[in-house]
Design a protein around this motif. Structure first.
Motif, PDB file in Angstrom:
ATOM      1  N   PRO A  52       0.664  -1.429   0.495  1.00 65.82           N
ATOM      2  CA  PRO A  52       0.176   0.366  -0.198  1.00 65.82           C
ATOM      3  C   PRO A  52       0.890   1.433   0.341  1.00 65.82           C
ATOM      4  O   PRO A  52       1.750   1.626   0.537  1.00 65.82           O
ATOM      5  CB  PRO A  52      -0.903  -0.142   1.781  1.00 65.82           C
ATOM      6  CG  PRO A  52       0.031  -0.833   2.266  1.00 65.82           C
ATOM      7  CD  PRO A  52       0.521  -2.174   1.215  1.00 65.82           C
ATOM      8  N   ASP A  53       0.261   2.297  -0.693  1.00 59.80           N
ATOM      9  CA  ASP A  53       1.314   3.664  -0.370  1.00 59.80           C
ATOM     10  C   ASP A  53       1.249   4.404   0.768  1.00 59.80           C
ATOM     11  O   ASP A  53       2.348   4.863   1.136  1.00 59.80           O
ATOM     12  CB  ASP A  53       0.410   4.455  -1.437  1.00 59.80           C
ATOM     13  CG  ASP A  53       0.095   4.398  -3.086  1.00 59.80           C
ATOM     14  OD1 ASP A  53       1.298   3.767  -4.098  1.00 59.80           O
ATOM     15  OD2 ASP A  53      -0.714   3.934  -3.310  1.00 59.80           O
ATOM     16  N   ARG A  72      -7.078  -0.743  11.006  1.00 61.35           N
ATOM     17  CA  ARG A  72      -6.855  -0.030  10.320  1.00 61.35           C
ATOM     18  C   ARG A  72      -6.993   0.421   8.430  1.00 61.35           C
ATOM     19  O   ARG A  72      -8.152  -0.758   8.240  1.00 61.35           O
ATOM     20  CB  ARG A  72      -5.131  -0.818  10.347  1.00 61.35           C
ATOM     21  CG  ARG A  72      -5.141  -2.122   9.569  1.00 61.35           C
ATOM     22  CD  ARG A  72      -3.616  -2.662   9.887  1.00 61.35           C
ATOM     23  NE  ARG A  72      -3.260  -2.255  10.946  1.00 61.35           N
ATOM     24  CZ  ARG A  72      -3.142  -3.129  12.417  1.00 61.35           C
ATOM     25  NH1 ARG A  72      -4.728  -3.924  12.482  1.00 61.35           N
ATOM     26  NH2 ARG A  72      -3.050  -3.404  13.445  1.00 61.35           N
ATOM     27  N   ALA A  73      -6.391   0.792   7.402  1.00 63.54           N
ATOM     28  CA  ALA A  73      -6.448   1.080   6.403  1.00 63.54           C
ATOM     29  C   ALA A  73      -5.444   1.197   5.327  1.00 63.54           C
ATOM     30  O   ALA A  73      -4.369   1.770   5.737  1.00 63.54           O
ATOM     31  CB  ALA A  73      -7.164   2.095   6.384  1.00 63.54           C
ATOM     32  N   ALA A  74      -5.268  -0.048   4.231  1.00 66.85           N
ATOM     33  CA  ALA A  74      -4.750   0.240   3.408  1.00 66.85           C
ATOM     34  C   ALA A  74      -5.157   0.855   2.490  1.00 66.85           C
ATOM     35  O   ALA A  74      -6.049   1.071   2.316  1.00 66.85           O
ATOM     36  CB  ALA A  74      -3.622  -1.216   2.600  1.00 66.85           C
ATOM     37  N   ILE A  75      -4.297   1.989   1.384  1.00 71.04           N
ATOM     38  CA  ILE A  75      -4.546   2.948   1.045  1.00 71.04           C
ATOM     39  C   ILE A  75      -3.950   2.509  -0.670  1.00 71.04           C
ATOM     40  O   ILE A  75      -2.227   2.491  -0.574  1.00 71.04           O
ATOM     41  CB  ILE A  75      -4.039   4.407   1.438  1.00 71.04           C
ATOM     42  CG1 ILE A  75      -5.279   5.352   2.295  1.00 71.04           C
ATOM     43  CG2 ILE A  75      -4.545   5.190  -0.277  1.00 71.04           C
ATOM     44  CD1 ILE A  75      -5.003   4.430   3.870  1.00 71.04           C
ATOM     45  N   HIS A  76      -4.081   2.112  -1.623  1.00 70.94           N
ATOM     46  CA  HIS A  76      -4.009   2.017  -2.602  1.00 70.94           C
ATOM     47  C   HIS A  76      -4.202   2.917  -3.605  1.00 70.94           C
ATOM     48  O   HIS A  76      -5.614   3.309  -4.200  1.00 70.94           O
ATOM     49  CB  HIS A  76      -4.554   1.097  -3.341  1.00 70.94           C
ATOM     50  CG  HIS A  76      -4.012  -0.254  -2.639  1.00 70.94           C
ATOM     51  ND1 HIS A  76      -1.978  -1.324  -2.612  1.00 70.94           N
ATOM     52  CD2 HIS A  76      -4.255  -1.167  -1.665  1.00 70.94           C
ATOM     53  CE1 HIS A  76      -1.976  -1.776  -0.890  1.00 70.94           C
ATOM     54  NE2 HIS A  76      -3.530  -1.804  -0.400  1.00 70.94           N
ATOM     55  N   ASP A 126      -9.320   6.184  -6.390  1.00 73.45           N
ATOM     56  CA  ASP A 126      -8.745   5.168  -5.065  1.00 73.45           C
ATOM     57  C   ASP A 126      -8.743   4.694  -3.631  1.00 73.45           C
ATOM     58  O   ASP A 126      -9.496   4.799  -3.149  1.00 73.45           O
ATOM     59  CB  ASP A 126      -7.702   6.729  -3.981  1.00 73.45           C
ATOM     60  CG  ASP A 126      -6.661   7.497  -4.874  1.00 73.45           C
ATOM     61  OD1 ASP A 126      -6.274   7.848  -5.691  1.00 73.45           O
ATOM     62  OD2 ASP A 126      -7.709   9.024  -4.949  1.00 73.45           O
ATOM     63  N   VAL A 127      -8.121   3.312  -3.856  1.00 70.59           N
ATOM     64  CA  VAL A 127      -8.805   2.430  -2.808  1.00 70.59           C
ATOM     65  C   VAL A 127      -8.178   2.173  -1.505  1.00 70.59           C
ATOM     66  O   VAL A 127      -7.246   1.985  -1.536  1.00 70.59           O
ATOM     67  CB  VAL A 127      -8.477   0.415  -3.954  1.00 70.59           C
ATOM     68  CG1 VAL A 127      -8.961  -0.426  -2.773  1.00 70.59           C
ATOM     69  CG2 VAL A 127      -8.990   0.748  -5.218  1.00 70.59           C
ATOM     70  N   ILE A 128      -9.323   2.341  -0.763  1.00 71.33           N
ATOM     71  CA  ILE A 128      -9.079   2.202   0.597  1.00 71.33           C
ATOM     72  C   ILE A 128      -9.220   0.567   0.963  1.00 71.33           C
ATOM     73  O   ILE A 128     -10.786   0.740   1.557  1.00 71.33           O
ATOM     74  CB  ILE A 128      -9.069   3.364   1.875  1.00 71.33           C
ATOM     75  CG1 ILE A 128      -9.033   4.989   0.337  1.00 71.33           C
ATOM     76  CG2 ILE A 128      -8.964   3.723   3.064  1.00 71.33           C
ATOM     77  CD1 ILE A 128      -9.248   6.076   1.550  1.00 71.33           C
ATOM     78  N   LEU A 129      -8.673  -0.206   1.498  1.00 73.19           N
ATOM     79  CA  LEU A 129      -9.045  -1.754   1.982  1.00 73.19           C
ATOM     80  C   LEU A 129      -9.252  -0.917   3.653  1.00 73.19           C
ATOM     81  O   LEU A 129      -8.601  -0.783   4.892  1.00 73.19           O
ATOM     82  CB  LEU A 129      -8.447  -2.320   2.038  1.00 73.19           C
ATOM     83  CG  LEU A 129      -8.607  -2.703   0.639  1.00 73.19           C
ATOM     84  CD1 LEU A 129      -7.317  -4.226   0.240  1.00 73.19           C
ATOM     85  CD2 LEU A 129      -9.704  -3.093  -0.058  1.00 73.19           C
ATOM     86  N   LEU A 130     -10.554  -1.137   4.647  1.00 72.66           N
ATOM     87  CA  LEU A 130     -10.579  -0.826   5.480  1.00 72.66           C
ATOM     88  C   LEU A 130     -10.806  -1.942   6.275  1.00 72.66           C
ATOM     89  O   LEU A 130     -11.406  -2.225   6.134  1.00 72.66           O
ATOM     90  CB  LEU A 130     -11.712   0.257   5.763  1.00 72.66           C
ATOM     91  CG  LEU A 130     -12.044   0.451   7.155  1.00 72.66           C
ATOM     92  CD1 LEU A 130     -11.267   0.978   8.331  1.00 72.66           C
ATOM     93  CD2 LEU A 130     -13.381   1.487   7.832  1.00 72.66           C
ATOM     94  N   GLY A 131      -9.798  -2.308   7.581  1.00 71.38           N
ATOM     95  CA  GLY A 131     -10.084  -3.818   8.770  1.00 71.38           C
ATOM     96  C   GLY A 131     -10.049  -3.557   9.836  1.00 71.38           C
ATOM     97  O   GLY A 131     -10.052  -2.409  10.297  1.00 71.38           O
ATOM     98  N   PHE A 132     -10.795  -4.338  10.737  1.00 69.69           N
ATOM     99  CA  PHE A 132     -10.806  -3.968  11.760  1.00 69.69           C
ATOM    100  C   PHE A 132     -10.258  -4.938  12.764  1.00 69.69           C
ATOM    101  O   PHE A 132      -9.857  -6.225  12.345  1.00 69.69           O
ATOM    102  CB  PHE A 132     -12.615  -4.789  12.338  1.00 69.69           C
ATOM    103  CG  PHE A 132     -13.173  -3.545  11.346  1.00 69.69           C
ATOM    104  CD1 PHE A 132     -13.196  -2.402  11.522  1.00 69.69           C
ATOM    105  CD2 PHE A 132     -13.895  -4.352  10.647  1.00 69.69           C
ATOM    106  CE1 PHE A 132     -14.155  -1.378  10.605  1.00 69.69           C
ATOM    107  CE2 PHE A 132     -14.603  -3.462   9.369  1.00 69.69           C
ATOM    108  CZ  PHE A 132     -14.950  -2.157   9.617  1.00 69.69           C
ATOM    109  N   ASP A 133      -9.684  -4.984  13.774  1.00 70.33           N
ATOM    110  CA  ASP A 133      -8.625  -5.518  14.663  1.00 70.33           C
ATOM    111  C   ASP A 133      -9.269  -6.654  15.772  1.00 70.33           C
ATOM    112  O   ASP A 133      -9.073  -7.595  15.557  1.00 70.33           O
ATOM    113  CB  ASP A 133      -7.869  -4.686  15.431  1.00 70.33           C
ATOM    114  CG  ASP A 133      -6.846  -3.670  15.725  1.00 70.33           C
ATOM    115  OD1 ASP A 133      -6.197  -4.315  14.366  1.00 70.33           O
ATOM    116  OD2 ASP A 133      -6.658  -2.938  15.655  1.00 70.33           O
TER     117      ASP A 133
END
Length: 441
Positions: A52-53, A72-76, A126-133
């Motif tokens: 991710p960027d 957390r989020a991964a931004i591509h 722009d793709v933002i993948l949103l995840g949860f702990d």
């Protein structure tokens, strides 16, 4: 007269277990297979995903019941972008433990060439993948993480292009609540489109007898070193999402109101507006829209285990009726039986499927016919948000949705698959439709 769906158990498992010798208990535990969380998504192997960027560490903007969720989020970034410009947030779905964002990328990008997420980036999105702990925690808590993610995207975005926000499975429910809550609180989410990918807007389904077997297995062979088989079933998110739920293997009573957490969540969802008003609302369903279900005849035995002193039978959910047998477990002489009343034939309903029966068969070591491995998990009428009360919608499970009147869904537009595919499956039909919806954005 409307009858409330319920379940009834005879010969409580606790009293049956007390009649067993230590040797018999050990033999039964051996027969019931290995430890592990039933229905949880298996840990993926190494998933190929681009670096991710940037990565955002996220904390919910407010606690729920004293708990503040994190994620957390991964931004591509899109091709040619050096900064966030046209953000699309895709939230992860239901499971146990933390999100694997690399696996989420691989899932949505691997079924076609070029991949779905690569296509989005080629379109300048722009793709933002949103995840949860903790994917299994309260939906409201993870929705607070989604709110933080939306706020961060607005803060870091260059320009003023609106957002697209949604998610797969539970992720669609979490973002639905987050956007609705922001509107109720007067916060500007600057979101033009909301989408849900096989999200259980009216509820999801895991066969009641399999829920009971998870509890039963856990009680016979407690795992002191970690979570038991029913850990995901008893989690807050499961209680809030499942249309029918039981609290243990001996529970008798109503199944749609068994958990106060679901009632409280639905009330909370109504309080914040039910759905966000501003965005154009899109829904994708892994089930077919013509009302055709799977070949799972109601009441058919799937498991039939004979392992002295244990005999176990579990059946496809019967269609309505009173005291319809769904499972029998015989420990020598004592017998535990479970029967449902006024519960529809969910297992064969059109919808996104889950290999619930297959996972239990694999855990116990039982043979199972291939056609029985998968059953309905998110009915199509749930994924397209049919305009029904979540407590009373089950009679519409097999409804033809191909010419549904506009006022019969809470969404603005939806697309059903051409077959009842696996829950979250990235099919050509759904993705092509979704890309068309975004083409003018």
């Amino acid at each position: 007269m409307v009858h409330e769906p319920r379940i009834d158990v005879e010969s409580r498992a606790q009293s049956v277990r007390n009649s067993l010798t230590e040797e018999q208990s050990e033999r039964i535990s051996d027969a019931l297979g290995e430890q592990g969380i039933w229905f949880a998504t298996p840990h993926p192997g190494v998933s190929e995903a681009p670096r991710p960027d940037r990565v955002w560490e996220l904390v919910g903007d407010k606690p729920h019941l004293g708990r503040t969720a994190t994620g957390r989020a991964a931004i591509h970034l899109a091709d040619g972008h050096t900064a966030l410009t046209r953000p699309l947030i895709l939230a992860d779905g239901f499971g146990y433990g933390p999100s694997d964002l690399d696996a989420l990328w691989a899932h949505f990008n691997s079924e076609r060439s070029p991949g779905f997420l690569d296509q989005l980036r080629t379109m300048g999105i722009d793709v933002i993948l949103l995840g949860f702990d903790q994917r299994q925690t309260y939906l409201q808590a993870n929705a607070a993480v989604a709110v933080t993610c939306v706020q961060r995207a607005i803060q870091e975005r260059q320009g003023d292009l609106p957002l697209v926000v949604g998610g797969v499975s539970m992720g669609g429910m979490v973002t639905r609540y987050a956007l609705a809550r922001m509107e109720t609180e007067g916060a500007d989410h600057q979101t033009d489109k909301y989408f849900s990918f096989d999200t259980p807007h009216l509820g999801a389904w895991i066969p009641l007898v399999l829920q009971q077997l998870a509890y039963l297995h856990e009680s016979l062979e407690p795992n002191a070193n970690g979570p038991g088989q029913a850990e995901l079933i008893r989690s807050p998110a499961a209680q809030q999402l499942l249309w029918a739920w039981v609290e243990n293997e001996d529970y008798s009573g109503p199944v749609t109101t068994a958990s106060p957490l679901r009632t409280e969540f639905l009330d909370d969802l109504r309080r914040v507006g039910w759905f966000p008003i501003r965005p154009y609302k899109l829904g994708l369903a892994n089930g077919v829209g013509d009302g055709t279900g799977r070949d799972l005849p109601p009441g058919t035995p799937v498991f039939d285990l004979h392992y002295d002193p244990l005999q176990l039978t579990a059946r496809i959910q019967p269609d309505m009726g009173q005291l319809q047998n769904v499972g029998t477990v015989k420990f020598g002489a004592p017998t535990w039986t479970s029967a449902t009343s006024h519960v529809a034939a969910f297992d064969g309903a059109p919808g996104g499927t889950l290999d619930s029966w297959g996972r239990v068969a694999d855990a116990i070591g039982l043979p199972v016919q291939e056609r029985f491995r998968h059953s309905c998990f998110v009915p199509a009428v749930s994924a397209i948000a049919l305009a029904r009360d979540p407590y009373h919608w089950q009679t519409d499970l097999y409804r033809d949705l191909t010419e549904l009147p506009k006022d019969e869904t809470f969404l603005d537009a939806f697309c059903c698959d051409t077959a009842n595919t696996e829950h979250g499956n990235v099919s050509e039909v759904l993705i092509d439709w979704f890309l068309e919806q975004l083409a003018g954005w």
